[in-house]
Design a protein around this motif. Structure first.
Motif, short mmCIF file in Angstrom:
data_model
loop_
_atom_site.label_atom_id
_atom_site.label_comp_id
_atom_site.label_asym_id
_atom_site.label_seq_id
_atom_site.Cartn_x
_atom_site.Cartn_y
_atom_site.Cartn_z
N LEU A 149 0.83 -1.20 0.00
CA LEU A 149 0.00 0.00 0.00
C LEU A 149 0.86 1.25 0.00
CD1 LEU A 149 -2.69 -0.91 2.70
CD2 LEU A 149 -2.97 -0.95 0.22
N ARG A 150 0.35 2.28 -0.69
CA ARG A 150 1.04 3.57 -0.69
C ARG A 150 0.02 4.70 -0.79
NH1 ARG A 150 4.14 7.59 -3.63
NH2 ARG A 150 3.81 7.07 -5.83
N VAL A 151 0.28 5.78 -0.06
CA VAL A 151 -0.50 7.02 -0.18
C VAL A 151 0.36 8.02 -0.93
CG1 VAL A 151 -1.60 8.92 1.06
CG2 VAL A 151 -1.72 6.59 2.00
N PRO A 152 0.06 8.28 -2.21
CA PRO A 152 0.90 9.20 -2.99
C PRO A 152 0.67 10.64 -2.57
CG PRO A 152 -0.94 8.46 -4.32
CD PRO A 152 -1.05 7.72 -3.01
N ALA A 153 1.69 11.48 -2.72
CA ALA A 153 1.60 12.88 -2.31
C ALA A 153 1.19 13.80 -3.46
CB ALA A 153 2.95 13.35 -1.76
N HIS A 154 1.36 13.37 -4.70
CA HIS A 154 1.12 14.24 -5.85
C HIS A 154 -0.34 14.72 -5.89
CE1 HIS A 154 1.12 15.66 -10.01
NE2 HIS A 154 2.43 15.49 -10.04
N ASP A 155 -0.55 16.02 -6.15
CA ASP A 155 -1.90 16.60 -6.18
C ASP A 155 -2.82 15.86 -7.15
OD1 ASP A 155 -1.09 18.52 -4.44
OD2 ASP A 155 -0.94 20.13 -5.94
N VAL A 156 -2.29 15.52 -8.33
CA VAL A 156 -3.14 14.87 -9.34
C VAL A 156 -3.53 13.47 -8.88
CG1 VAL A 156 -3.24 13.99 -11.71
CG2 VAL A 156 -2.22 16.23 -11.24
N ALA A 157 -2.59 12.74 -8.30
CA ALA A 157 -2.89 11.39 -7.80
C ALA A 157 -3.92 11.47 -6.67
CB ALA A 157 -1.61 10.72 -7.31
N GLN A 158 -3.76 12.44 -5.79
CA GLN A 158 -4.71 12.61 -4.69
C GLN A 158 -6.10 12.97 -5.22
OE1 GLN A 158 -5.07 12.46 -1.34
NE2 GLN A 158 -3.11 11.42 -1.04
N ALA A 159 -6.15 13.89 -6.18
CA ALA A 159 -7.45 14.30 -6.74
C ALA A 159 -8.13 13.12 -7.44
CB ALA A 159 -7.25 15.46 -7.72
N LEU A 160 -7.34 12.31 -8.12
CA LEU A 160 -7.90 11.15 -8.83
C LEU A 160 -8.44 10.12 -7.83
CD1 LEU A 160 -8.33 9.80 -11.60
CD2 LEU A 160 -6.05 8.78 -11.36
N LEU A 161 -7.70 9.85 -6.76
CA LEU A 161 -8.17 8.90 -5.75
C LEU A 161 -9.48 9.38 -5.12
CD1 LEU A 161 -4.73 8.04 -4.11
CD2 LEU A 161 -6.35 6.35 -5.03
N HIS A 162 -9.56 10.67 -4.84
CA HIS A 162 -10.79 11.20 -4.25
C HIS A 162 -11.95 11.15 -5.24
CE1 HIS A 162 -8.19 12.76 -0.95
NE2 HIS A 162 -9.28 12.47 -0.25
N ALA A 163 -11.70 11.52 -6.49
CA ALA A 163 -12.77 11.53 -7.49
C ALA A 163 -13.27 10.12 -7.78
CB ALA A 163 -12.29 12.21 -8.77
N ALA A 164 -12.34 9.15 -7.83
CA ALA A 164 -12.74 7.79 -8.18
C ALA A 164 -13.38 7.08 -6.99
CB ALA A 164 -11.52 7.00 -8.68
N GLY A 165 -12.94 7.41 -5.79
CA GLY A 165 -13.46 6.71 -4.61
C GLY A 165 -13.11 5.23 -4.63
N LEU A 166 -11.99 4.90 -5.25
CA LEU A 166 -11.57 3.49 -5.39
C LEU A 166 -10.10 3.37 -4.97
CD1 LEU A 166 -12.78 2.85 -9.05
CD2 LEU A 166 -13.77 1.79 -7.00
N PRO A 167 -9.69 2.19 -4.51
CA PRO A 167 -8.26 1.93 -4.40
C PRO A 167 -7.71 1.73 -5.82
CG PRO A 167 -9.49 -0.05 -3.87
CD PRO A 167 -10.52 1.02 -4.13
N ILE A 168 -6.55 2.31 -6.12
CA ILE A 168 -6.02 2.22 -7.49
C ILE A 168 -4.74 1.40 -7.51
CG2 ILE A 168 -5.20 3.52 -9.50
CD1 ILE A 168 -6.90 5.87 -8.64
N ALA A 169 -4.78 0.27 -8.20
CA ALA A 169 -3.57 -0.54 -8.41
C ALA A 169 -2.77 0.13 -9.51
CB ALA A 169 -3.94 -1.96 -8.83
N ALA A 170 -1.46 0.35 -9.28
CA ALA A 170 -0.66 1.02 -10.31
C ALA A 170 0.81 0.66 -10.24
CB ALA A 170 -0.81 2.54 -10.22
#
Ligand code: TXA
Ligand code: MG
Length: 313
Positions: A116-137
């Motif tokens: 597991l990782r919590v990314p710091a990048h604004d775009v990654a954070q915005a995408l995680l919040h918008a999707a409301g899903l855990p993202i495998a990457a």
């Protein structure tokens, strides 16, 4: 495949695509990731197909924060301390997977752990919040090749296999996250990366090195080829041989020669490493020779990538 600036609208569209089981490449502070809904077997399977990964290696699951991470894994003791110290950031923790975790089994590749990782990048954070899903990457490149630190790198490496690329500019760190597991009450370093061993030891005490002492690195022959440019790569090279392109590090290199960091700054070198390897790979040279880089701080992660890039194919 579409490459678009990571505007709020584009991020909302990317989130919809993820919800439909499609693939979206997005920037993180380390490298660009090739993202899919981590709760869907079909979506995660597409990642392996797109990367042409020979095996089902386990994947990192990205989540918005520590509370979301706790839905999927046990986060206790040293793991929690490290999460609190370095999340959001370039640290991946390999943790016991919760039996009730709503995650594809493919992300764990049959193991009873999940990374597991919590990314710091604004775009990654915005995408995680918008999707409301855990993202495998995983990193958004063909398996075994140089990791992408710019949106164009993803386009050049993966073309049609990815549905959308969110362009958020160059990745500030430029090297993958540090991967840490736990055994016998100690953190174990599985991959050096953007958070240094020194920083981790300051929080959680001594870190075990499963592959031996990195101060005495294994010979490239023992390493699996990875992060590799198309041209042969030679490391710890004081000078180039005829026909080779030289990648310098630090002061003293002639001007005009590609340099990871003219001032000898490891942070700058990490950020430029993959982009410079790609550029030299496109040159007319028959091979690439890279100057020695000190084995401290981020230099440990830089040398790890260079040794693998130099390993026999
Ligand atoms: O910076 C990064 O970590 C980037 C960005 C996109 O977040 N991602 C990345 O993923 O580098 P990938 O798939 O290229 O590397 C994942 C690493 C591999 O070395 C994998 O073996 C390890 O994490 N890993 C993942 N899950 C694991 C598990 N359950 N146990 C042990 N190692 C695991
Ligand atoms: Mg990778």
């Amino acid at each position: 495949m579409e490459l678009v600036a990571a505007t709020p609208r584009a991020i909302a569209h990317a989130a919809e695509l993820l919800g439909e089981g499609r693939l979206v490449a997005f920037p993180t502070e380390t490298v660009y990731g090739l993202g899919a809904d981590a709760s869907s077997d079909r979506a995660v399977a597409r990642i392996f197909e797109a990367k042409r990964r020979p095996h089902f290696n386990p994947l990192i699951v990205h989540v918005a924060d520590l509370a979301a991470a706790a839905l999927y894994a046990e986060l206790l003791g040293q793991a929690r301390q490290l999460a609190e110290a370095f999340w959001p950031g370039a640290l991946t923790l390999v943790l016991p997977r919760r039996t009730d975790a709503r995650l594809s089994l493919l992300v764990s590749a049959g193991l009873d752990t999940v990374a597991l990782r919590v990314p710091a990048h604004d775009v990654a954070q915005a995408l995680l919040h918008a999707a409301g899903l855990p993202i495998a990457a995983p990193s958004a490149n063909r398996s075994g090749s140089v990791s992408p630190t710019r949106a164009e790198h993803v386009r050049d490496s993966l073309d049609d296999a990815v549905d959308l690329i969110l362009d958020g500019g160059p990745c500030p760190l430029g090297l993958e996250s540090t991967v840490v597991a736990f055994a016998g009450g100690r953190p174990v370093l599985l991959r050096p990366g953007g958070v240094t061993v020194e920083e981790i030891e300051a929080v959680a005490g001594p870190v075990a090195m499963p592959e031996g002492d990195p101060a005495q690195p294994q010979s490239p022959g023992q390493l699996a080829s990875h992060y590799a440019p198309a041209k042969p790569l030679r490391i710890n090279a004081a000078t180039a041989q005829p026909g080779e392109a030289y990648l310098a590090f630090g002061p003293g290199a002639p001007p005009g020669v590609a340099n990871l960091s003219p001032s000898g700054d490891l942070r700058e070198a990490a950020a430029k490493l993959f982009a410079l390897l790609r550029a030299l790979d496109r040159s007319d040279a028959r091979g690439i020779a890279v100057a020695p880089v000190p084995e401290t701080g981020l230099g440990r992660a830089i040398n790890d990538r260079l040794r693998r890039a130099a390993a026999p194919r």
